[in-house]
Write an enzyme that holds these catalytic residues in place. Structure first.
Site, PDB file in Angstrom:
ATOM      1  N   ASN A 132       0.895  -1.146   0.001  1.00 38.76           N
ATOM      2  CA  ASN A 132      -0.004   0.133   0.095  1.00 38.76           C
ATOM      3  C   ASN A 132       0.950   1.428  -0.131  1.00 38.76           C
ATOM      4  O   ASN A 132       2.182   1.116   0.036  1.00 38.76           O
ATOM      5  CB  ASN A 132      -1.046   0.042   1.170  1.00 38.76           C
ATOM      6  CG  ASN A 132      -0.300  -0.205   2.431  1.00 38.76           C
ATOM      7  OD1 ASN A 132       0.628   0.761   2.972  1.00 38.76           O
ATOM      8  ND2 ASN A 132      -0.566  -1.225   3.423  1.00 38.76           N
ATOM      9  N   VAL A 162      -2.229  -5.946  16.171  1.00 33.21           N
ATOM     10  CA  VAL A 162      -2.471  -5.031  17.524  1.00 33.21           C
ATOM     11  C   VAL A 162      -3.480  -5.856  18.385  1.00 33.21           C
ATOM     12  O   VAL A 162      -3.780  -5.865  19.601  1.00 33.21           O
ATOM     13  CB  VAL A 162      -3.086  -3.584  17.176  1.00 33.21           C
ATOM     14  CG1 VAL A 162      -4.256  -3.440  16.579  1.00 33.21           C
ATOM     15  CG2 VAL A 162      -2.959  -2.810  18.396  1.00 33.21           C
ATOM     16  N   LYS A 219       9.323 -16.161 -10.746  1.00 35.59           N
ATOM     17  CA  LYS A 219       8.274 -15.019 -11.654  1.00 35.59           C
ATOM     18  C   LYS A 219       7.258 -15.880 -12.480  1.00 35.59           C
ATOM     19  O   LYS A 219       7.603 -16.444 -13.257  1.00 35.59           O
ATOM     20  CB  LYS A 219       9.449 -14.198 -12.377  1.00 35.59           C
ATOM     21  CG  LYS A 219       8.770 -13.014 -13.054  1.00 35.59           C
ATOM     22  CD  LYS A 219       9.545 -12.096 -13.701  1.00 35.59           C
ATOM     23  CE  LYS A 219       8.757 -11.086 -14.541  1.00 35.59           C
ATOM     24  NZ  LYS A 219       9.500 -10.288 -15.474  1.00 35.59           N
ATOM     25  N   PRO A 268      -3.094 -11.969   9.967  1.00 34.47           N
ATOM     26  CA  PRO A 268      -3.254 -11.777  11.602  1.00 34.47           C
ATOM     27  C   PRO A 268      -3.428 -10.411  11.840  1.00 34.47           C
ATOM     28  O   PRO A 268      -2.561  -9.595  11.273  1.00 34.47           O
ATOM     29  CB  PRO A 268      -2.283 -12.452  12.127  1.00 34.47           C
ATOM     30  CG  PRO A 268      -1.046 -12.428  11.254  1.00 34.47           C
ATOM     31  CD  PRO A 268      -1.753 -12.353  10.013  1.00 34.47           C
ATOM     32  N   LYS A 284     -13.771   1.440  15.342  1.00 31.85           N
ATOM     33  CA  LYS A 284     -12.667   0.419  15.170  1.00 31.85           C
ATOM     34  C   LYS A 284     -11.833   0.459  16.558  1.00 31.85           C
ATOM     35  O   LYS A 284     -11.590  -0.616  17.232  1.00 31.85           O
ATOM     36  CB  LYS A 284     -11.703   1.122  14.297  1.00 31.85           C
ATOM     37  CG  LYS A 284     -10.542   0.361  14.046  1.00 31.85           C
ATOM     38  CD  LYS A 284      -9.634   0.997  12.795  1.00 31.85           C
ATOM     39  CE  LYS A 284     -10.395   0.550  11.291  1.00 31.85           C
ATOM     40  NZ  LYS A 284      -9.827   0.906  10.422  1.00 31.85           N
TER      41      LYS A 284
END
Ligand code: C5P
Length: 398
Positions: free
Chosen positions: A210, A308, A289, A305, A337
């Site tokens: 990201n 936190v 690849k 997983p 959240k």
């Protein structure tokens, strides 16, 4: 919360080859929003021209005790009034000797005597000069006089020898100066910070990741160091230089980040989970690849997983802080959240404000409600976050 007014620093440059690094130091100090007044000794001017420092600091360089042109003609007194510290970098053996004995025969040594603010000194010299008993006596005396000595570091020297006496690198000196100024709200606490994105391999060269730059997490690590904490930084792939005082572990995938966190969490007081952990990993990534062909290509993903949440589920969890990046409904999504993850504190931002930017806007959510922090450089927000963390952590213990 504390208003971090712009700090003023007098940077004294003395005659040594490391004077060239003082130019980079000036640039970094200014970049960190510190107002820098450079004062050079006559010897320093043989190494670097004052024009370099003037250009970098945006102020004329002071050098001459007898140049009565500015103010009341007493630059040795005026220069440090209103300053938050004097930093001498590099400090030559000769200048240490002058300081230790209170000599005041040039502008820089005179203003050191006339100052009304703290002084930090970064020695730089040949290793034999550093080891010389008189130099060591002078350093001991300066410490007794309340002067903070930064370094020196060990390594190859300009003279071709290797040993103790290199000036501490400019990046580290900036951190040292900032740390010196900040209240020690987390003195002695062990803080673990995760930062950056994770990278989930698809094949030997491709992966899912990201846009997290890691800047916010690195800023949080730095702010915790400034507050006196012992910091471990677990970082996904980024292009950033970690704070010198942090123990830094580099990881790639969420699974590796989880393992590193599990290894480091025992004995940790505070866990700040800034990393943008990928939600999914690729089942059965290819070692080679993957060759393209004309068919539709399907990836099978499995959830990663929640690191936190894992930490929160430990029998004796540390004080945990989460981050949330949302693209809409920030208040609602962030507070939901926080409650779902059972976190005492969560910092939320809009992705469009945060990702790839030097500044950000944060909202802190805790049991007392929402606390918006106005747009500011990430390091400023990180310091405000650490202040809140320290307050809640102490409250929880008390
Ligand atoms: O659920 P979401 O990813 O939005 O939550 C963000 C918070 O949870 C951040 O503090 C992030 O570091 C943490 N997180 C985690 N492990 C994951 C996903 C998120 O620790 N797999």
């Amino acid at each position: 919360m504390t208003d971090y007014a712009k700090k003023r620093l007098v940077l004294g440059v003395t005659g040594g080859v490391a004077a060239y690094k003082a130019a980079e130091l000036t640039r970094l100090l200014v970049k960190n929003d510190i107002d820098v007044q450079v004062v050079m000794t006559e010897a320093a001017r043989h190494f670097v021209a004052p024009a370099t420092f003037q250009a970098l600091s945006g102020r004329p360089v002071l050098s001459d005790l007898w140049d009565g042109q500015g103010g009341n003609g007493m630059a040795h007194i005026e220069a440090t009034r209103g300053a938050d510290a004097v930093l001498i970098a590099p400090a030559s053996a000769d200048f240490l000797a002058k300081l230790a004995h209170g000599a005041a025969d040039d502008l820089l040594s005179a203003l050191c005597l006339a100052r009304a603010c703290p002084m930090l000194v970064a020695p730089a010299m040949n290793r034999e000069m550093w080891d010389y008993p008189a130099t060591q006596r002078n350093v001991t005396q300066l410490k007794r006089d309340g002067v903070t000595i930064l370094g020196p570091a060990s390594g190859p020297q300009a003279c071709g020898e290797t040993g103790m006496g290199r000036m501490v690198e400019p990046e580290t000196l900036v951190e040292d100066v900032e740390s010196f100024w900040h209240p020690k709200l987390l003195q002695g606490q062990r803080v673990l910070v995760t930062a950056g994105p994770t990278f989930e391999a698809i094949d030997a060269v491709r992966g899912i990741t990201n846009l997290s730059s890691g800047r916010m997490g690195y800023a949080v690590a730095r702010a915790a160091i400034e507050a006196g904490a012992e910091v471990t930084l677990i970082s996904g792939p980024t292009c950033l230089t970690p704070p010198a005082a942090a123990k830094t572990l580099s990881v790639t995938s969420a699974q590796e980040m989880l393992e590193a966190v599990n290894n480091e969490i025992p004995g940790c007081d505070i866990f700040i989970s800034v990393a943008a952990v990928a939600d999914y990993y690729v089942l059965n990534p290819s070692e080679q690849k993957i060759k393209k062909d004309a068919h539709i290509f399907t990836l099978e993903l499995a959830p990663n997983p929640d690191i936190v949440a894992n930490v929160m589920n430990l029998p004796n969890p540390p004080f945990c802080v989460g981050f949330a990046a949302e693209s809409e409904n920030l208040y609602e999504f962030a507070e939901t959240k926080r409650r779902r993850k059972n976190l005492p504190l969560l910092a939320a931002n809009l992705v469009q404000d945060a990702i790839g930017h030097e500044d950000n806007e944060l909202i802190l959510f805790d049991d007392d409600g929402a606390h918006p922090l106005p747009r500011a450089p990430k390091i400023v927000l990180a310091r405000q976050l650490i202040e809140r963390v320290a307050k809640l952590y102490q409250k929880g213990k008390g």
